[in-house]
Design an enzyme around this catalytic site. Structure first.
Site, PDB file in Angstrom:
ATOM      1  N   GLU A 292     -17.445  29.164 -23.450  1.00 41.50           N
ATOM      2  CA  GLU A 292     -18.702  29.589 -22.821  1.00 41.50           C
ATOM      3  C   GLU A 292     -19.581  30.394 -23.788  1.00 41.50           C
ATOM      4  O   GLU A 292     -20.801  30.256 -23.784  1.00 41.50           O
ATOM      5  CB  GLU A 292     -18.390  30.389 -21.546  1.00 41.50           C
ATOM      6  CG  GLU A 292     -17.834  29.461 -20.460  1.00 41.50           C
ATOM      7  CD  GLU A 292     -17.295  30.177 -19.242  1.00 41.50           C
ATOM      8  OE1 GLU A 292     -16.451  31.081 -19.417  1.00 41.50           O
ATOM      9  OE2 GLU A 292     -17.702  29.840 -18.127  1.00 41.50           O
TER      10      GLU A 292
ATOM     11  N   GLU B 106      -9.465  26.944 -16.847  1.00 41.51           N
ATOM     12  CA  GLU B 106      -9.513  27.848 -15.686  1.00 41.51           C
ATOM     13  C   GLU B 106      -8.843  27.286 -14.441  1.00 41.51           C
ATOM     14  O   GLU B 106      -8.141  27.996 -13.729  1.00 41.51           O
ATOM     15  CB  GLU B 106     -10.965  28.229 -15.356  1.00 41.51           C
ATOM     16  CG  GLU B 106     -11.550  29.288 -16.257  1.00 41.51           C
ATOM     17  CD  GLU B 106     -12.199  28.714 -17.514  1.00 41.51           C
ATOM     18  OE1 GLU B 106     -11.946  27.538 -17.854  1.00 41.51           O
ATOM     19  OE2 GLU B 106     -12.971  29.454 -18.158  1.00 41.51           O
TER      20      GLU B 106
HETATM   21  N1  COA Z   1      -5.848  36.115 -22.173  1.00 38.42           N
HETATM   22  C1  COA Z   1      -4.957  37.072 -22.499  1.00 38.42           C
HETATM   23  N2  COA Z   1      -4.119  36.971 -23.553  1.00 38.42           N
HETATM   24  C2  COA Z   1      -4.196  35.866 -24.292  1.00 38.42           C
HETATM   25  C3  COA Z   1      -5.109  34.825 -24.014  1.00 38.42           C
HETATM   26  C4  COA Z   1      -5.975  35.006 -22.908  1.00 38.42           C
HETATM   27  N3  COA Z   1      -6.889  34.094 -22.566  1.00 38.42           N
HETATM   28  N4  COA Z   1      -4.947  33.849 -24.916  1.00 38.42           N
HETATM   29  C5  COA Z   1      -3.961  34.258 -25.738  1.00 38.42           C
HETATM   30  N5  COA Z   1      -3.517  35.470 -25.373  1.00 38.42           N
HETATM   31  C6  COA Z   1      -2.474  36.278 -25.988  1.00 38.42           C
HETATM   32  C7  COA Z   1      -1.087  35.803 -25.596  1.00 38.42           C
HETATM   33  O1  COA Z   1      -0.715  36.340 -24.334  1.00 38.42           O
HETATM   34  C8  COA Z   1      -0.272  36.369 -26.740  1.00 38.42           C
HETATM   35  O2  COA Z   1      -0.109  37.743 -26.532  1.00 38.42           O
HETATM   36  P1  COA Z   1       1.350  38.424 -26.750  1.00 38.42           P
HETATM   37  O3  COA Z   1       1.660  38.140 -28.202  1.00 38.42           O
HETATM   38  O4  COA Z   1       1.115  39.867 -26.456  1.00 38.42           O
HETATM   39  O5  COA Z   1       2.267  37.725 -25.812  1.00 38.42           O
HETATM   40  C9  COA Z   1      -1.202  36.209 -27.938  1.00 38.42           C
HETATM   41  O6  COA Z   1      -2.509  36.102 -27.396  1.00 38.42           O
HETATM   42  C10 COA Z   1      -0.944  34.950 -28.746  1.00 38.42           C
HETATM   43  O7  COA Z   1      -0.988  33.849 -27.871  1.00 38.42           O
HETATM   44  P2  COA Z   1       0.232  32.799 -27.686  1.00 38.42           P
HETATM   45  O8  COA Z   1       0.128  32.209 -26.323  1.00 38.42           O
HETATM   46  O9  COA Z   1       1.517  33.451 -28.048  1.00 38.42           O
HETATM   47  O10 COA Z   1      -0.149  31.731 -28.808  1.00 38.42           O
HETATM   48  P3  COA Z   1       0.169  30.191 -28.774  1.00 38.42           P
HETATM   49  O11 COA Z   1      -0.190  29.686 -30.126  1.00 38.42           O
HETATM   50  O12 COA Z   1       1.543  29.924 -28.293  1.00 38.42           O
HETATM   51  O13 COA Z   1      -0.852  29.559 -27.717  1.00 38.42           O
HETATM   52  C11 COA Z   1      -2.975  29.273 -26.636  1.00 38.42           C
HETATM   53  C12 COA Z   1      -2.250  29.651 -27.929  1.00 38.42           C
HETATM   54  C13 COA Z   1      -4.466  29.515 -26.835  1.00 38.42           C
HETATM   55  C14 COA Z   1      -2.765  27.769 -26.345  1.00 38.42           C
HETATM   56  C15 COA Z   1      -2.423  30.110 -25.458  1.00 38.42           C
HETATM   57  O14 COA Z   1      -2.459  31.463 -25.842  1.00 38.42           O
HETATM   58  C16 COA Z   1      -3.228  29.967 -24.188  1.00 38.42           C
HETATM   59  O15 COA Z   1      -3.069  28.971 -23.476  1.00 38.42           O
HETATM   60  N6  COA Z   1      -4.064  30.966 -23.894  1.00 38.42           N
HETATM   61  C17 COA Z   1      -4.824  31.001 -22.676  1.00 38.42           C
HETATM   62  C18 COA Z   1      -5.984  30.051 -22.758  1.00 38.42           C
HETATM   63  C19 COA Z   1      -6.776  30.042 -21.477  1.00 38.42           C
HETATM   64  O16 COA Z   1      -6.299  29.652 -20.419  1.00 38.42           O
HETATM   65  N7  COA Z   1      -8.032  30.484 -21.578  1.00 38.42           N
HETATM   66  C20 COA Z   1      -8.944  30.507 -20.472  1.00 38.42           C
HETATM   67  C21 COA Z   1      -8.859  31.763 -19.757  1.00 38.42           C
HETATM   68  S1  COA Z   1     -10.195  31.868 -18.616  1.00 38.42           S
END
Ligand code: COA
Length: 257
Positions: free
Chosen positions: A111, A131
């Site tokens: 966004e 989302e």
């Molecule tokens: N909100 C809060 N924390 C987030 C985040 C988010 N949208 N995206 C990543 N993080 C945090 C993870 O919780 C993790 O924190 P931690 O180390 O304290 O556990 C850190 O960032 C690293 O992310 P991680 O998930 O371990 O990395 P990954 O390479 O395995 O996966 C993503 C990367 C982007 C695929 C995964 O983090 C993800 O799906 N994030 C959410 C994406 C999402 O749904 N965004 C829309 C929200 S409206």
């Protein structure tokens, strides 16, 4: 500012969202800081603004899910309004804005990128709206800006499925303007920003306002608005300088007056 950094170089401002341990996820503080930096920049009048994410992995991995989990409906509304105000400072600002998408641009990250005028994606960029997989929907402008940019069918497919797409597919649907090698999005954005910065700044601003108007109005009113903006350029020293330089076969030097 804890999470948003600002650098200025040769009339170009680079805003970096820097919360790397959470892949630059947007909590309320990050959104507030982003809004504040963008508001301050309007007073500085840079010739272009670049927005990017710190580190090699993420532009912005979305709104902070842990923070959202704690929100009441009213707090969620307030947060969405805060996000709308911050993102409006990107597309409604008179200054051209470029997103250098250097990795994940999910949910709120996509966004923020959508609110910029132009998106440069690195090969490892990943765009999407996850989302609905969380039981919510895009709340920082995604349901409104994505259909306007890529058309309703593709936008609805992305938003309803939550499917993530890579840089090449993003380019194909016009979500990304161009794709560059990994690690190069910011450099490419800087090159483009310098090209923009070399042009008449008032004419660029008026052109942005006119192009924005195309999204908000019917063709006849848009053309009238364009004619007014066109005429306004002729009251500037920049127009004398730009057209004079062409006729005199020299390079124009624009002062923004
Ligand atoms: N909100 C809060 N924390 C987030 C985040 C988010 N949208 N995206 C990543 N993080 C945090 C993870 O919780 C993790 O924190 P931690 O180390 O304290 O556990 C850190 O960032 C690293 O992310 P991680 O998930 O371990 O990395 P990954 O390479 O395995 O996966 C993503 C990367 C982007 C695929 C995964 O983090 C993800 O799906 N994030 C959410 C994406 C999402 O749904 N965004 C829309 C929200 S409206």
């Amino acid at each position: 500012m804890d999470f948003v950094k600002l650098e200025r170089e040769d009339g170009v401002a680079t805003v970096t969202i820097d919360r790397q341990d959470k892949l630059n996820a947007l909590n309320p503080q990050v959104v507030e800081e982003l809004g504040q930096v963008l508001l301050d920049l309007e007073g500085d009048s840079p010739r272009a603004v670049i927005v990017t994410g710190a580190g090699e992995r993420a532009f912005v991995a979305g709104v902070d899910i842990a923070a959202m989990r704690e929100m009441s409906p009213l707090e969620a509304k307030r947060f969405a309004e805060l996000g709308h105000a911050a993102t409006a400072l990107l597309d409604r600002s008179p200054i051209p804005t470029i997103a250098a998408v250097n990795g994940f641009a999910l949910g709120g990250g996509c966004e923020v990128a959508l609110a910029c005028d132009i998106r440069i994606a690195s090969e490892n960029a990943l765009f999407g709206f996850p989302e609905v997989s969380l039981g919510i929907l895009p709340g920082l402008g995604g349901t409104q800006r994505l259909p306007r940019l890529v058309g309703p069918g593709i936008a609805k497919e992305m938003i309803f499925s939550g499917r993530k797409i890579g840089a090449d597919e993003a380019r194909m649907i016009n979500l990304a303007n161009r794709v560059v090698p990994r690690g190069e999005a910011l450099n490419e954005a800087k090159k483009l920003a310098s090209e923009i910065a070399a042009n008449g700044p008032i004419s660029v601003r008026l052109a942005k306002a006119a192009a924005n108007r195309a999204l908000d109005t019917d063709l006849i009113s848009g053309l009238e608005y364009e004619a007014d903006q066109f005429a306004l350029c002729f009251s500037t020293e920049d127009a004398c300088e730009g057209m004079g330089a062409f006729v005199e076969k020299r390079k124009a030097r624009f002062e923004g007056r």
